[in-house]
Write a protein that holds these residues in place. Structure first.
Motif, PDB file in Angstrom:
ATOM      1  N   GLY A   1       0.763  -1.315  -0.053  1.00 40.70           N
ATOM      2  CA  GLY A   1      -0.038   0.133  -0.061  1.00 40.70           C
ATOM      3  C   GLY A   1       0.882   1.243  -0.073  1.00 40.70           C
ATOM      4  N   PHE A   2       1.988   1.304   0.718  1.00 45.07           N
ATOM      5  CA  PHE A   2       2.869   2.489   0.675  1.00 45.07           C
ATOM      6  C   PHE A   2       3.376   2.626  -0.603  1.00 45.07           C
ATOM      7  CE2 PHE A   2       7.272   3.671   1.302  1.00 45.07           C
ATOM      8  CZ  PHE A   2       7.004   5.127   1.743  1.00 45.07           C
ATOM      9  N   ILE A   3       3.924   1.587  -1.378  1.00 43.18           N
ATOM     10  CA  ILE A   3       4.325   1.435  -2.681  1.00 43.18           C
ATOM     11  C   ILE A   3       3.319   2.342  -3.557  1.00 43.18           C
ATOM     12  CG2 ILE A   3       5.221   0.408  -4.549  1.00 43.18           C
ATOM     13  CD1 ILE A   3       6.372  -1.668  -2.537  1.00 43.18           C
ATOM     14  N   VAL A   4       2.341   1.947  -3.693  1.00 44.66           N
ATOM     15  CA  VAL A   4       1.257   2.535  -4.291  1.00 44.66           C
ATOM     16  C   VAL A   4       1.088   3.927  -4.126  1.00 44.66           C
ATOM     17  CG1 VAL A   4      -1.211   2.215  -5.348  1.00 44.66           C
ATOM     18  CG2 VAL A   4       0.162   0.363  -5.259  1.00 44.66           C
ATOM     19  N   ASN A   5       0.836   4.092  -3.167  1.00 44.20           N
ATOM     20  CA  ASN A   5       0.403   5.644  -2.269  1.00 44.20           C
ATOM     21  C   ASN A   5       1.610   6.356  -2.657  1.00 44.20           C
ATOM     22  OD1 ASN A   5      -1.878   4.927  -1.498  1.00 44.20           O
ATOM     23  ND2 ASN A   5      -1.315   4.435   0.735  1.00 44.20           N
ATOM     24  N   HIS A   6       2.937   6.105  -2.630  1.00 44.28           N
ATOM     25  CA  HIS A   6       4.189   6.838  -2.991  1.00 44.28           C
ATOM     26  C   HIS A   6       4.190   7.167  -4.278  1.00 44.28           C
ATOM     27  CE1 HIS A   6       8.089   8.329  -1.964  1.00 44.28           C
ATOM     28  NE2 HIS A   6       8.542   7.782  -3.237  1.00 44.28           N
ATOM     29  N   TYR A   7       3.782   5.947  -5.180  1.00 44.06           N
ATOM     30  CA  TYR A   7       3.757   6.308  -6.652  1.00 44.06           C
ATOM     31  C   TYR A   7       2.766   7.265  -7.045  1.00 44.06           C
ATOM     32  CZ  TYR A   7       3.059   4.554 -11.773  1.00 44.06           C
ATOM     33  OH  TYR A   7       2.769   4.119 -12.990  1.00 44.06           O
ATOM     34  N   ILE A   8       1.630   7.223  -6.539  1.00 46.83           N
ATOM     35  CA  ILE A   8       0.439   8.299  -6.741  1.00 46.83           C
ATOM     36  C   ILE A   8       0.885   9.557  -6.205  1.00 46.83           C
ATOM     37  CG2 ILE A   8      -2.012   9.018  -6.240  1.00 46.83           C
ATOM     38  CD1 ILE A   8      -2.608   6.104  -6.061  1.00 46.83           C
ATOM     39  N   LYS A   9       1.435   9.611  -5.227  1.00 50.61           N
ATOM     40  CA  LYS A   9       1.623  11.180  -4.739  1.00 50.61           C
ATOM     41  C   LYS A   9       2.896  11.624  -5.192  1.00 50.61           C
ATOM     42  CE  LYS A   9       3.269  13.144  -0.343  1.00 50.61           C
ATOM     43  NZ  LYS A   9       3.287  12.958   1.091  1.00 50.61           N
ATOM     44  N   TYR A  10       3.713  10.925  -5.689  1.00 52.58           N
ATOM     45  CA  TYR A  10       5.152  11.732  -6.299  1.00 52.58           C
ATOM     46  C   TYR A  10       5.266  11.243  -8.032  1.00 52.58           C
ATOM     47  CZ  TYR A  10       6.627  12.243  -1.662  1.00 52.58           C
ATOM     48  OH  TYR A  10       6.567  12.433  -0.239  1.00 52.58           O
ATOM     49  N   PHE A  11       4.300  10.405  -8.636  1.00 57.23           N
ATOM     50  CA  PHE A  11       4.778  10.204 -10.046  1.00 57.23           C
ATOM     51  C   PHE A  11       3.188  10.553 -10.757  1.00 57.23           C
ATOM     52  CE2 PHE A  11       5.759   7.700 -13.577  1.00 57.23           C
ATOM     53  CZ  PHE A  11       7.036   8.229 -14.280  1.00 57.23           C
ATOM     54  N   VAL A  12       2.338  10.023 -10.466  1.00 58.89           N
ATOM     55  CA  VAL A  12       1.084  10.184 -11.229  1.00 58.89           C
ATOM     56  C   VAL A  12       0.167  10.927  -9.973  1.00 58.89           C
ATOM     57  CG1 VAL A  12       1.217   8.165 -12.632  1.00 58.89           C
ATOM     58  CG2 VAL A  12       0.335   7.728 -10.418  1.00 58.89           C
ATOM     59  N   HIS A  13       0.402  12.016  -9.466  1.00 59.20           N
ATOM     60  CA  HIS A  13      -0.491  12.975  -8.736  1.00 59.20           C
ATOM     61  C   HIS A  13      -1.358  13.792  -9.749  1.00 59.20           C
ATOM     62  CE1 HIS A  13       2.468  16.159  -9.667  1.00 59.20           C
ATOM     63  NE2 HIS A  13       3.530  15.058  -9.494  1.00 59.20           N
ATOM     64  N   ARG A  14      -1.764  14.589  -9.068  1.00 53.38           N
ATOM     65  CA  ARG A  14      -2.565  15.749  -9.939  1.00 53.38           C
ATOM     66  C   ARG A  14      -1.819  16.879 -10.699  1.00 53.38           C
ATOM     67  NH1 ARG A  14      -7.408  17.334 -11.619  1.00 53.38           N
ATOM     68  NH2 ARG A  14      -7.324  19.481 -12.372  1.00 53.38           N
ATOM     69  N   TYR A  15      -1.831  16.963 -11.929  1.00 50.98           N
ATOM     70  CA  TYR A  15      -0.920  17.956 -12.405  1.00 50.98           C
ATOM     71  C   TYR A  15      -1.698  19.405 -12.641  1.00 50.98           C
ATOM     72  CZ  TYR A  15       2.692  14.532 -12.849  1.00 50.98           C
ATOM     73  OH  TYR A  15       3.928  13.840 -12.628  1.00 50.98           O
ATOM     74  N   ASP A  16      -1.372  20.304 -12.149  1.00 53.04           N
ATOM     75  CA  ASP A  16      -1.656  21.595 -12.433  1.00 53.04           C
ATOM     76  C   ASP A  16      -0.757  22.649 -12.808  1.00 53.04           C
ATOM     77  OD1 ASP A  16      -4.679  21.299 -11.820  1.00 53.04           O
ATOM     78  OD2 ASP A  16      -4.095  21.063  -9.850  1.00 53.04           O
ATOM     79  N   LYS A  17      -0.859  23.718 -13.385  1.00 55.80           N
ATOM     80  CA  LYS A  17       0.012  24.835 -13.525  1.00 55.80           C
ATOM     81  C   LYS A  17       0.820  25.222 -12.577  1.00 55.80           C
ATOM     82  CE  LYS A  17      -2.539  26.536 -17.966  1.00 55.80           C
ATOM     83  NZ  LYS A  17      -3.086  27.443 -18.428  1.00 55.80           N
ATOM     84  N   GLU A  18       1.848  25.279 -12.628  1.00 54.79           N
ATOM     85  CA  GLU A  18       3.051  25.853 -11.601  1.00 54.79           C
ATOM     86  C   GLU A  18       3.059  27.291 -11.667  1.00 54.79           C
ATOM     87  OE1 GLU A  18       7.598  25.562 -10.337  1.00 54.79           O
ATOM     88  OE2 GLU A  18       6.670  23.768 -11.118  1.00 54.79           O
ATOM     89  N   VAL A  19       2.784  27.846 -10.441  1.00 52.17           N
ATOM     90  CA  VAL A  19       2.691  29.426 -10.526  1.00 52.17           C
ATOM     91  C   VAL A  19       4.063  30.066 -10.994  1.00 52.17           C
ATOM     92  CG1 VAL A  19       2.861  31.372  -9.116  1.00 52.17           C
ATOM     93  CG2 VAL A  19       1.153  29.456  -8.511  1.00 52.17           C
ATOM     94  N   GLY A  20       3.982  31.000 -11.998  1.00 53.32           N
ATOM     95  CA  GLY A  20       4.975  31.529 -12.574  1.00 53.32           C
ATOM     96  C   GLY A  20       5.480  31.284 -13.996  1.00 53.32           C
ATOM     97  N   ILE A  21       5.608  29.736 -14.097  1.00 52.74           N
ATOM     98  CA  ILE A  21       5.895  29.155 -15.217  1.00 52.74           C
ATOM     99  C   ILE A  21       4.787  29.689 -16.503  1.00 52.74           C
ATOM    100  CG2 ILE A  21       6.288  27.383 -16.949  1.00 52.74           C
ATOM    101  CD1 ILE A  21       7.304  25.957 -14.245  1.00 52.74           C
ATOM    102  N   PRO A  22       5.436  30.376 -17.453  1.00 54.97           N
ATOM    103  CA  PRO A  22       4.640  31.047 -18.767  1.00 54.97           C
ATOM    104  C   PRO A  22       4.087  29.984 -19.541  1.00 54.97           C
ATOM    105  CG  PRO A  22       6.679  31.323 -19.216  1.00 54.97           C
ATOM    106  CD  PRO A  22       6.795  30.845 -17.678  1.00 54.97           C
TER     107      PRO A  22
END
Length: 321
Positions: free
Chosen positions: A14-35
């Motif tokens: 469970g830790f492996i999958v949660n880590h995968y989701i948190k750090y690799f296939v997490h939600r992706y939104d625009k990073e502030v500042g990057i044009p």
């Protein structure tokens, strides 16, 4: 003791999958500042914005981009890579539209303007594309194009849709196992991440892209730079180059890293801009959103994402042949 041992294993998985989701296939939104470009930055460029609910209940935003007098018989469906959605590829989309194509694109679940708590899987985007195609039931010829994870998505979709016969894949993932193995450095972790990916979507997980390409009569154009640091050449284009099929076209660059469709000048400028940016982040000299905005305010977006026009002409020749 056996029960405790089993519990410990389950917790570790469970830790492996949660880590995968948190750090690799997490939600992706625009990073502030990057044009990022907007379609409004290009004169007379049109955008139509829609949404639908995919097969697992997530609201997906999709978009048509075009200039007047676009070709009526073809649509290019562009699949974005891992990141904050399709607007990170507006320069590529505009370059295609400028050549007379209507470009359809979407933000995958967990990315950009679409719903979803996280991306969740490297295979799910292909399901989003298939759901979108089912939703629209387009009559025009559909050409799939994508970069990185988007290239993987386009190729997976090709393997499942008989109505798709042409794909342009830039720096694509070809197979998950070697890429996950490279990043985790652990056969144990890779095994369980693959099990997770299989559980997410068995049909897409079971696709073998190289095997499909060996005998296909579909036309596929794969483009990559040999020094790609994100998806290694040996796990991607080199595999495709070994396939003897006249329907497979390849183009290899040197020195363009993960973005072979950018000019050499753009790659150099990008290295300079982001090299300094991440150094300042590490040194904690950039801390706030205001710091990020100030850093990028003088960055030339045109120089940062300058596209190789000659390559796009070659892509058009491939599409039209």
């Amino acid at each position: 003791m056996k029960t405790l041992s089993t519990l410990a294993i389950l917790l570790s998985l469970g830790f492996i999958v949660n880590h995968y989701i948190k750090y690799f296939v997490h939600r992706y939104d625009k990073e502030v500042g990057i044009p990022y470009y907007s379609y409004k930055d290009f004169k007379d460029f049109n955008c139509e914005d829609y949404s639908f609910t995919n097969s697992y209940g997530i609201n997906i935003r999709y978009f048509f981009y075009y200039y007047a007098n676009y070709k009526k018989d073809k649509i290019i469906l562009f699949c974005h890579g891992m990141g904050p959605g399709h607007t990170a590829y507006m320069a590529e989309i505009e370059a295609l539209a400028r050549r007379g194509y209507k470009v359809l694109t979407l933000d995958f679940a967990g990315c950009g303007e679409s719903g979803g708590k996280y991306l969740g899987s490297l295979n799910k985007p292909a399901r989003d594309v298939i759901d979108l195609l089912n939703h629209l039931n387009l009559k025009e010829q559909i050409i799939l194009m994508g970069h990185s994870m988007g290239g993987y998505t386009a190729l997976n979709t090709l393997c499942l849709r008989k109505d798709i016969t042409k794909v342009v894949a830039i720096s694509p993932i070809i197979q998950l196992e070697p890429l996950l193995q490279l990043n985790t450095k652990s056969k144990f972790i890779t095994k369980h991440l693959l099990r997770y990916e299989r559980k997410v979507d068995r049909e897409i997980f079971d696709i073998n892209i190289p095997k499909y390409l060996e005998n296909t009569t579909d036309d596929v154009f794969v483009i990559q730079s040999k020094d790609d640091q994100m998806v290694p050449y040996g796990m991607s284009l080199k595999v495709i180059e070994g396939i003897k099929n006249p329907h497979i076209k390849t183009k290899r660059y040197e020195g363009r890293k993960h973005n072979p469709n950018y000019t050499d000048n753009a790659i150099s400028y990008m290295d300079s801009v982001f090299g300094k940016y991440y150094a300042l982040l590490n040194e904690k000299k950039i801390k706030t959103d205001e710091d990020r905005i100030n850093y990028f305010k003088d960055v030339s977006l045109a120089k940062l994402v300058e596209q190789d026009e000659q390559l796009f002409d070659e892509i058009v020749d491939f599409i039209e042949k």
